[in-house]
Design a protein around this motif. Structure first.
Motif, PDB file in Angstrom:
ATOM      1  N   GLY A 185       0.939  -1.174   0.016  1.00 57.48           N
ATOM      2  CA  GLY A 185       0.122  -0.093  -0.033  1.00 57.48           C
ATOM      3  C   GLY A 185       0.797   1.145   0.030  1.00 57.48           C
ATOM      4  N   GLY A 186       0.345   2.226   0.485  1.00 58.45           N
ATOM      5  CA  GLY A 186       0.783   3.623   0.604  1.00 58.45           C
ATOM      6  C   GLY A 186       0.782   4.537  -0.385  1.00 58.45           C
ATOM      7  N   PRO A 187       1.063   5.946  -0.571  1.00 56.45           N
ATOM      8  CA  PRO A 187       0.884   6.850  -1.699  1.00 56.45           C
ATOM      9  C   PRO A 187       2.030   6.294  -2.647  1.00 56.45           C
ATOM     10  N   ARG A 188       1.711   6.723  -4.021  1.00 56.22           N
ATOM     11  CA  ARG A 188       2.470   6.622  -5.060  1.00 56.22           C
ATOM     12  C   ARG A 188       2.794   7.754  -5.710  1.00 56.22           C
ATOM     13  N   GLY A 189       3.980   8.066  -6.122  1.00 64.00           N
ATOM     14  CA  GLY A 189       4.104   9.036  -7.058  1.00 64.00           C
ATOM     15  C   GLY A 189       3.456   9.230  -8.508  1.00 64.00           C
TER      16      GLY A 189
ATOM     17  N   PRO B 251       7.139   7.449   2.592  1.00 61.84           N
ATOM     18  CA  PRO B 251       6.364   8.541   1.790  1.00 61.84           C
ATOM     19  C   PRO B 251       4.980   8.924   2.316  1.00 61.84           C
ATOM     20  N   GLY B 252       4.396   9.917   1.926  1.00 62.46           N
ATOM     21  CA  GLY B 252       3.359  10.434   2.270  1.00 62.46           C
ATOM     22  C   GLY B 252       3.186  11.053   3.629  1.00 62.46           C
ATOM     23  N   PRO B 253       2.235  12.021   4.027  1.00 64.80           N
ATOM     24  CA  PRO B 253       1.696  12.355   5.333  1.00 64.80           C
ATOM     25  C   PRO B 253       1.427  11.236   6.285  1.00 64.80           C
ATOM     26  N   ALA B 254       1.841  11.647   7.743  1.00 63.70           N
ATOM     27  CA  ALA B 254       1.704  10.625   8.678  1.00 63.70           C
ATOM     28  C   ALA B 254       0.310  10.870   9.210  1.00 63.70           C
TER      29      ALA B 254
END
Length: 435
Positions: free
Chosen positions: A59-63, A154-157
């Protein structure tokens, strides 16, 4: 032309979206021996093997580059089950080769201390505390790895990402069940998989598994699997179930009877790499082997003759750490008389040379041991005590000479000789001295 442009474009955009450091990469083959040694030293299971990990959902954000390239959705993260410790085939997470190598060693130590219980975050936090308690020398490496990994998260917490970062900093985390695939890959943690059901397979499936393994190329990559019980129905071969709308993806399990179709279409390996979880079932049949061996074995008429049916004995299963009763059979055989061996000219010449050398060694002078003399047991038992009479004239000298020639042990000989001499002088002194 379109295919050529598409291949170049895909290669370029995938390379541009890749956020790893290929120049500082460390492969599993380079540190596999050290990782396995550390895993067992910290307290890992004896039967656990270190294997390459397969890619799983991440998961997580992707550029925006990753979204264009269609990458960043899967990652080869560390996983642990009862049989294997799956580590990433290549680690190029940090811009430092030493840190990438330390990550392999840290994951091996973490797996040794992981008990497989609890949720993903709580289990890794408890395993981290146990590793630092057992191996205080790893604390500095853990802090460097944690700080470097937190700097590149990556990404905001927010939400699950905030809980992961707080857990990495050893801060209080609200109780919430978070799965590993809900956030970006946490490279300093691992995922404990449930116990595999493959260990409970009956013994009569061994031949089917061996035949299936011979028919397909071997791969050491560890993938997640789940066992599906086969439905006992009587459908005709190649007949699809009625609910065909459930065929949504590769991962959907469909009990098809392919008894008449054993040809490999060449895409099985690629399909397995694309699947998140492999569904496995036992149907009692094995596919046709593509490789056949023609063994030039002798006929049954020249085999050894079995005297009895044999005796069943237990055998220790080192992988399960369990004693398997009646696991092997020992059969006593009687060899049939064969044709006499006739050596060739060159072999006879070599045999004569060896025989002459042995005859020279046999004719050489050497000490005669007790093993070559008759009445060996009597000489070993009464040889040393006979030296109590070594003080006698003439007879005592012959006894000492015989003990040396027979190469008796020197310590009991000296004790008995001293005792005999002392007894003689004591008697002489008692007789000579006046009362």
């Amino acid at each position: 032309m379109e295919e050529w442009i598409g291949e170049r474009w895909h290669r370029w955009i995938t390379r541009a979206a890749d956020r790893s450091f290929a120049a500082q990469a460390v492969t599993l083959a380079e540190v596999k021996a050290a990782a396995a040694m550390l895993f067992h030293a910290v307290g890992g299971g004896h039967g656990v093997r270190v294997v390459p990990a397969g890619e799983s959902r991440a998961g997580g954000p992707r550029g925006w580059l990753e979204k264009i390239a269609g990458s960043g959705r899967r990652a080869a993260t560390a996983k642990l089950d009862a049989d294997t410790l799956a580590l990433p085939p290549v680690i190029a997470v940090f811009d430092d080769k030493a840190l990438n190598r330390d990550l392999y060693l840290w994951l091996a130590a973490l797996a040794a201390a992981h008990d497989g219980g609890g949720d993903w975050i709580a289990g890794n936090r408890a395993a981290t505390a146990r590793v630092l308690q057992r191996c205080p020398g790893l604390r500095a490496r853990w802090q460097r790895l944690r700080d470097a990994h937190l700097a590149q998260r990556p990404g905001p917490a927010l939400g699950a990402e905030a809980a992961v970062r707080a857990a990495l900093r050893d801060e209080a985390v609200p109780h919430a069940a978070i799965a590993a695939h809900e956030v970006a890959p946490v490279w300093v943690w691992l995922e404990a998989l449930p116990a595999s059901a493959s260990d409970a397979a009956p013994a009569d499936d061994a031949a089917a598994r061996e035949a299936a393994g011979a028919a397909a190329p071997r791969s050491d990559t560890r993938r997640r699997t789940r066992r599906v019980e086969q439905q006992k129905d009587k459908r005709a071969p190649l007949l699809l179930p009625s609910k065909t709308e459930q065929l949504m993806s590769w991962a959907e399990h469909v009990p098809l009877d392919r008894a008449t179709d054993d040809e490999d279409d060449g895409n099985a390996q690629r399909a397995a790499d694309d699947m998140e979880q492999l569904a496995i079932t036992r149907d009692g049949q094995a596919g046709a082997a593509r490789i056949k061996f023609d063994l030039d074995l002798p006929s049954a008429s020249v085999d050894d003759v079995a005297i009895a049916e044999g005796e069943t004995l237990p055998e220790w299963n080192w992988k399960r750490q369990k004693l398997e009763p009646d696991h092997c059979r020992v059969v006593t055989l009687m060899a049939q008389p064969g044709t006499p061996f006739a050596p060739g000219l060159a072999l006879r010449r070599t045999a004569r040379q060896v025989r002459r050398r042995l005859e020279v060694l046999r004719a050489a002078p050497r000490w005669q041991r007790l093993a070559t003399l008759p009445h060996k047991e009597s000489l070993e038992r009464w040889g040393s005590p006979a030296l109590l009479l070594s003080w006698l004239p003439l007879i005592g000298d012959a006894l000492c000479l015989g003990a040396g020639w027979l190469r008796l042990h020197w310590l009991p000989c000296c004790v008995f000789m001293a005792a005999g001499k002392f007894a003689r002088y004591w008697l002489v002194s008692q007789t000579a001295l006046p009362n």
